[in-house]
Design a protein around this motif. Structure first.
Motif, PDB file in Angstrom:
ATOM      1  N   ARG A 162       0.804  -1.262  -0.013  1.00 32.00           N
ATOM      2  CA  ARG A 162       0.044   0.173  -0.083  1.00 32.00           C
ATOM      3  C   ARG A 162       0.830   1.160   0.043  1.00 32.00           C
ATOM      4  NH1 ARG A 162      -3.469  -2.998   3.621  1.00 32.00           N
ATOM      5  NH2 ARG A 162      -2.354  -2.234   5.483  1.00 32.00           N
ATOM      6  N   LYS A 163       1.966   1.356   0.509  1.00 34.48           N
ATOM      7  CA  LYS A 163       2.840   2.488   0.903  1.00 34.48           C
ATOM      8  C   LYS A 163       3.416   2.599  -0.411  1.00 34.48           C
ATOM      9  CE  LYS A 163       6.564   4.343   3.699  1.00 34.48           C
ATOM     10  NZ  LYS A 163       7.582   4.118   4.923  1.00 34.48           N
ATOM     11  N   TYR A 164       4.198   1.602  -1.106  1.00 38.61           N
ATOM     12  CA  TYR A 164       5.155   1.957  -2.312  1.00 38.61           C
ATOM     13  C   TYR A 164       4.744   1.458  -3.664  1.00 38.61           C
ATOM     14  CZ  TYR A 164       8.789   2.287   1.185  1.00 38.61           C
ATOM     15  OH  TYR A 164       9.323   2.640   2.573  1.00 38.61           O
ATOM     16  N   LEU A 165       3.729   0.559  -3.816  1.00 40.70           N
ATOM     17  CA  LEU A 165       3.199   0.254  -5.183  1.00 40.70           C
ATOM     18  C   LEU A 165       2.637   1.440  -5.981  1.00 40.70           C
ATOM     19  CD1 LEU A 165       2.505  -3.569  -4.841  1.00 40.70           C
ATOM     20  CD2 LEU A 165       4.264  -2.616  -6.083  1.00 40.70           C
ATOM     21  N   PRO A 166       1.648   2.023  -5.197  1.00 42.26           N
ATOM     22  CA  PRO A 166       1.022   3.375  -6.059  1.00 42.26           C
ATOM     23  C   PRO A 166       2.085   4.097  -6.582  1.00 42.26           C
ATOM     24  CG  PRO A 166      -0.053   2.784  -3.972  1.00 42.26           C
ATOM     25  CD  PRO A 166       1.168   1.705  -3.869  1.00 42.26           C
ATOM     26  N   LEU A 167       3.169   4.620  -5.780  1.00 43.92           N
ATOM     27  CA  LEU A 167       4.168   5.517  -5.913  1.00 43.92           C
ATOM     28  C   LEU A 167       4.944   5.002  -7.192  1.00 43.92           C
ATOM     29  CD1 LEU A 167       5.339   6.580  -2.413  1.00 43.92           C
ATOM     30  CD2 LEU A 167       3.966   7.699  -3.842  1.00 43.92           C
ATOM     31  N   LEU A 168       5.393   3.655  -7.034  1.00 44.44           N
ATOM     32  CA  LEU A 168       6.171   3.192  -8.309  1.00 44.44           C
ATOM     33  C   LEU A 168       5.225   3.159  -9.568  1.00 44.44           C
ATOM     34  CD1 LEU A 168       7.483   0.112  -6.383  1.00 44.44           C
ATOM     35  CD2 LEU A 168       8.970   1.964  -7.390  1.00 44.44           C
ATOM     36  N   ALA A 169       4.180   2.669  -9.413  1.00 46.18           N
ATOM     37  CA  ALA A 169       2.945   2.637 -10.614  1.00 46.18           C
ATOM     38  C   ALA A 169       2.886   3.916 -11.200  1.00 46.18           C
ATOM     39  CB  ALA A 169       1.745   2.070  -9.963  1.00 46.18           C
ATOM     40  N   SER A 170       3.002   5.198 -10.436  1.00 45.96           N
ATOM     41  CA  SER A 170       2.734   6.359 -11.148  1.00 45.96           C
ATOM     42  C   SER A 170       3.881   7.070 -11.738  1.00 45.96           C
ATOM     43  CB  SER A 170       1.978   7.482  -9.926  1.00 45.96           C
ATOM     44  OG  SER A 170       3.131   7.483  -9.058  1.00 45.96           O
ATOM     45  N   GLY A 171       5.147   6.444 -11.113  1.00 44.96           N
ATOM     46  CA  GLY A 171       6.278   6.917 -11.647  1.00 44.96           C
ATOM     47  C   GLY A 171       6.955   8.089 -10.677  1.00 44.96           C
ATOM     48  N   GLU A 172       6.017   8.498  -9.875  1.00 43.66           N
ATOM     49  CA  GLU A 172       6.448   9.400  -8.684  1.00 43.66           C
ATOM     50  C   GLU A 172       7.731   8.947  -8.088  1.00 43.66           C
ATOM     51  OE1 GLU A 172       4.791  11.710  -4.736  1.00 43.66           O
ATOM     52  OE2 GLU A 172       3.574  10.395  -5.887  1.00 43.66           O
ATOM     53  N   VAL A 173       7.867   7.828  -7.820  1.00 47.86           N
ATOM     54  CA  VAL A 173       8.995   7.016  -7.086  1.00 47.86           C
ATOM     55  C   VAL A 173       9.728   6.213  -8.327  1.00 47.86           C
ATOM     56  CG1 VAL A 173       9.797   5.458  -5.697  1.00 47.86           C
ATOM     57  CG2 VAL A 173       8.437   7.403  -4.902  1.00 47.86           C
ATOM     58  N   THR A 174      11.166   6.231  -8.670  1.00 46.59           N
ATOM     59  CA  THR A 174      11.953   5.297  -9.335  1.00 46.59           C
ATOM     60  C   THR A 174      12.359   4.260  -8.532  1.00 46.59           C
ATOM     61  OG1 THR A 174      12.124   6.925 -10.979  1.00 46.59           O
ATOM     62  CG2 THR A 174      13.798   4.928 -10.974  1.00 46.59           C
ATOM     63  N   GLY A 175      12.295   3.273  -8.814  1.00 44.76           N
ATOM     64  CA  GLY A 175      13.024   1.860  -7.963  1.00 44.76           C
ATOM     65  C   GLY A 175      14.122   1.274  -8.492  1.00 44.76           C
ATOM     66  N   CYS A 176      14.974   0.770  -7.861  1.00 46.16           N
ATOM     67  CA  CYS A 176      16.125  -0.181  -8.159  1.00 46.16           C
ATOM     68  C   CYS A 176      16.415  -1.178  -7.427  1.00 46.16           C
ATOM     69  CB  CYS A 176      17.249   0.727  -8.269  1.00 46.16           C
ATOM     70  SG  CYS A 176      18.315   1.071  -6.942  1.00 46.16           S
ATOM     71  N   PHE A 177      17.067  -2.438  -7.949  1.00 44.71           N
ATOM     72  CA  PHE A 177      17.146  -3.527  -7.577  1.00 44.71           C
ATOM     73  C   PHE A 177      18.828  -3.896  -7.136  1.00 44.71           C
ATOM     74  CE2 PHE A 177      17.541  -8.106  -8.041  1.00 44.71           C
ATOM     75  CZ  PHE A 177      16.375  -8.868  -7.430  1.00 44.71           C
ATOM     76  N   ALA A 178      19.307  -3.818  -5.906  1.00 43.76           N
ATOM     77  CA  ALA A 178      20.594  -3.627  -5.548  1.00 43.76           C
ATOM     78  C   ALA A 178      20.892  -5.121  -5.017  1.00 43.76           C
ATOM     79  CB  ALA A 178      20.668  -2.371  -4.715  1.00 43.76           C
TER      80      ALA A 178
END
Length: 384
Positions: A107-123
């Motif tokens: 609930r916290k992170y997926l909407p932000l990732l889906a909108s592109g407001e947040v960019t994620g990376c896999f470290a």
């Protein structure tokens, strides 16, 4: 599995129009400046490209594996940097959360990732832990309800611009191999986390790749993906299994684009007073390229459909990645050959794509690692 063919075809057409009118014309600019204009990134957000594989309940499109594979084949027919800009969010940067995240984390992170407001990376990758990912040396030491994480990650796509990092660290120093590895969600701005300037790379300019430095980064135990210590490597493999199908699709797209460019060049370039398209050895390169690209496409879509049906496609996903990435390299090489000396000059699509696609045979498992895995699984499956 295509759930709503009409709706999906409309989406594909919107993507094709965006790629053709807004991305393809600026390929040389992105290659030269090593940056995608923010206006184009915003268009990606507006089109929902950051959320393709994220469930609809969290603001994404919830595409099936087959739908996502077909989208990947489309978006990779322009310079690879464009897809890389949003591809982490719709690939490995979100998949760990999708498959193993707690309800609160989703609930916290997926909407932000889906909108592109947040960019994620896999470290995950480290200097001494690439193909042997379980050899990672990043540590997470427990201190009550908190962990202190220290280590160095390298070759991380989008690290220089990411807001959310999925970091894999060893929480049990006594455990060997995959055991004792835990996945953490860490936000940029957390004290001790830093990202040096992006690497200068051979290709894929416009897609920033760099290091993640962790110096006693203190995070609460609620940052553990799935709230389960020691499950990180399993989470990583779940994400990578799907990502290998995605990446195979991303190898098919450039091959299809290069075949078109190869044919165009063969028809216009003349030697011995006639177009080189009339020469049989040039025709052979075109024919072999088109055949291999369509074989890879068929393998990718078949594997995607099997995954959608709930079948374990670990072996097939590895086959897809191996075959498609090697195929793409061969097609790029033939394209340069058809372009002749001009294909070696840094002013054309053959030269740019030749540099861009070389990476496909390295990340998400090198070709040699996949050959080894395929052999082991094949012999285990066919044991008598």
């Amino acid at each position: 599995m295509i759930r709503n063919p009409v709706k999906f075809d409309t989406m594909l057409q919107q993507i094709r129009t965006f790629l053709e009118t807004e991305c393809k014309p600026i390929e040389p600019l992105v290659d030269q400046t090593d940056e995608i204009p923010e206006s184009v990134v915003q268009r990606m957000r507006d089109l929902g490209l950051f959320g393709h594989s994220i469930p609809e309940e969290y603001g994404g499109a919830g595409l099936t594996t087959e739908e996502l594979a077909r989208v990947n084949i489309e978006v990779s027919q322009v310079a690879t940097a464009f897809r890389a800009r949003f591809g982490g969010n719709t690939g490995i940067a979100s998949e760990s959360l999708v498959v193993d995240g707690t309800p609160e984390q989703k609930r916290k992170y997926l909407p932000l990732l889906a909108s592109g407001e947040v960019t994620g990376c896999f470290a995950l990758t480290e200097p001494e832990a690439g193909s042997d990912a379980t050899a990672l040396q990043t540590t997470a030491v427990r201190d009550g309800e908190y962990y202190e994480i220290s280590g160095k990650k390298c070759f991380i796509t989008n690290a220089p611009i990411a807001n959310l990092f999925t970091v894999f660290a060893r929480t049990d120093p006594q455990a060997k191999g995959a055991a004792g590895i835990t996945a953490f969600l860490i936000e940029r701005g957390t004290p001790g986390l830093s990202t040096p300037p992006a690497y200068r790379k051979l290709g894929q300019h416009g897609s920033p790749v760099g290091e993640v430095i962790l110096e006693r980064v203190r995070v609460h135990e609620s940052a553990i993906i799935g709230a389960k210590e020691g499950q990180g490597f399993r989470t990583a493999m779940k994400a990578l299994n799907k990502q290998r199908i995605n990446l195979a699709g991303l190898c098919v797209g450039p091959a299809l684009r290069l075949i078109t460019e190869m044919v165009r060049q063969a028809r216009t370039r003349k030697q011995f007073g006639r177009p080189i398209s009339e020469f049989q050895l040039v025709q052979q390169m075109i024919a072999e390229s088109n055949t291999e690209a369509h074989a890879a496409r068929a393998l990718v879509l078949e594997t995607a459909r099997k995954r959608d049906d709930g079948v374990d496609v670990t072996l097939e996903a590895s086959m897809c990645k191996l075959f498609a990435s090697e195929m793409c390299g061969r097609v790029a090489d033939r394209t340069v050959q058809v372009f002749g000396g001009g294909g070696y000059i840094a002013d054309n699509v053959a030269e740019r794509f030749y540099r861009d696609v070389r990476l496909f045979r390295l990340y998400e498992g090198t070709s040699q690692i996949h050959i080894t895995n395929i052999a082991k699984r094949t012999m285990a499956t066919l044991a008598v």
